[in-house]
Design an enzyme around this catalytic site. Structure first.
Site, PDB file in Angstrom:
ATOM      1  N   ARG A  69       0.824  -1.212   0.000  1.00  0.00           N
ATOM      2  CA  ARG A  69       0.000   0.000   0.000  1.00  0.00           C
ATOM      3  C   ARG A  69       0.855   1.259   0.000  1.00  0.00           C
ATOM      4  NH1 ARG A  69      -2.687  -3.644   2.950  1.00  0.00           N
ATOM      5  NH2 ARG A  69      -1.816  -2.927   4.925  1.00  0.00           N
ATOM      6  N   GLU A 106       5.133  -9.426  15.610  1.00  0.00           N
ATOM      7  CA  GLU A 106       4.575  -9.876  16.886  1.00  0.00           C
ATOM      8  C   GLU A 106       4.874 -11.369  17.078  1.00  0.00           C
ATOM      9  OE1 GLU A 106       0.469  -9.014  17.085  1.00  0.00           O
ATOM     10  OE2 GLU A 106       0.287  -9.561  19.207  1.00  0.00           O
TER      11      GLU A 106
END
Ligand code: AMP
Length: 181
Positions: A69, A106
């Site tokens: 993006r 994460e």
């Protein structure tokens, strides 16, 4: 003026999509902004201002966008500034010799690549992305620019997820977000 217009457009058009791409994540969908010419123009104008000095002169040689993006915003910002565009991509997508930087997610890790010759030593580089979350992507991009010998001018981002404090991961990098949510 363009900043206020960009902020209004982002507040009006960005959609929150709960539990995408996985449970617990609220995805910020900017596609309605891209689909609205006036809104898209305002966001690009405001992000391009991050690469200008107080007199309005462009002060960067390259604009880097991160897959995928980031490309959508960084390429028109590069054109607006009279600068070149450099894609930072996921591993294995760029065809020639690259620098590669690994960074922690994460769960697990990922890496990003840039062509070794995409940024010449000493060139001033602006990083542009759509969303600043933990800052891991931008931090890795700074390291790629360093590996090429470039000088990072700053990081411009449309939306900053303030509660994740991504700025803390970016040290003294100058971060400009059009809106903090
Ligand atoms: P981070 O490395 O954690 O700062 O994540 C930034 C990258 O992940 C950006 O390139 C964004 O496109 C994407 N991203 C992270 N969180 C979100 C979110 N909540 N909504 C949309 N995109 C996100």
């Amino acid at each position: 003026m363009s900043l206020a217009a960009a902020q209004e457009a982002l507040a009006r058009l960005v959609l929150d999509v709960p539990d995408f791409p996985k449970p617990g994540i609220v995805f910020k969908d900017l596609t309605p902004v891209l689909a609205d010419h006036a809104a898209f123009t305002a966001v690009i104008d405001a992000l391009a201002d991050v690469g200008r000095d107080a007199d309005g002169n462009a002060v960067v040689d390259k604009v880097v966008g991160m897959e995928a993006r980031g490309f959508i915003l960084a390429a028109p910002v590069a054109l607006a500034l009279g600068a070149g565009f450099v894609p930072v991509r996921k591993p294995g997508r760029l065809p020639r010799r690259t620098h590669q930087v690994a960074y922690d997610l994460e769960y697990g890790s990922d890496s990003l690549e840039a062509h070794r010759d995409a940024i010449a030593p000493g060139e001033r580089v602006l990083i542009i992305d759509d969303v600043l979350a933990t800052g891991g992507t931008a931090a890795a991009t700074v390291r790629l620019i360093q590996a090429c010998g470039g000088a990072t001018h700053g990081f411009g981002v449309a939306l900053e997820l303030g509660f994740l404090d991504g700025r803390a991961a970016l040290g003294d990098l100058a971060v400009t977000s059009l809106a903090i949510v």
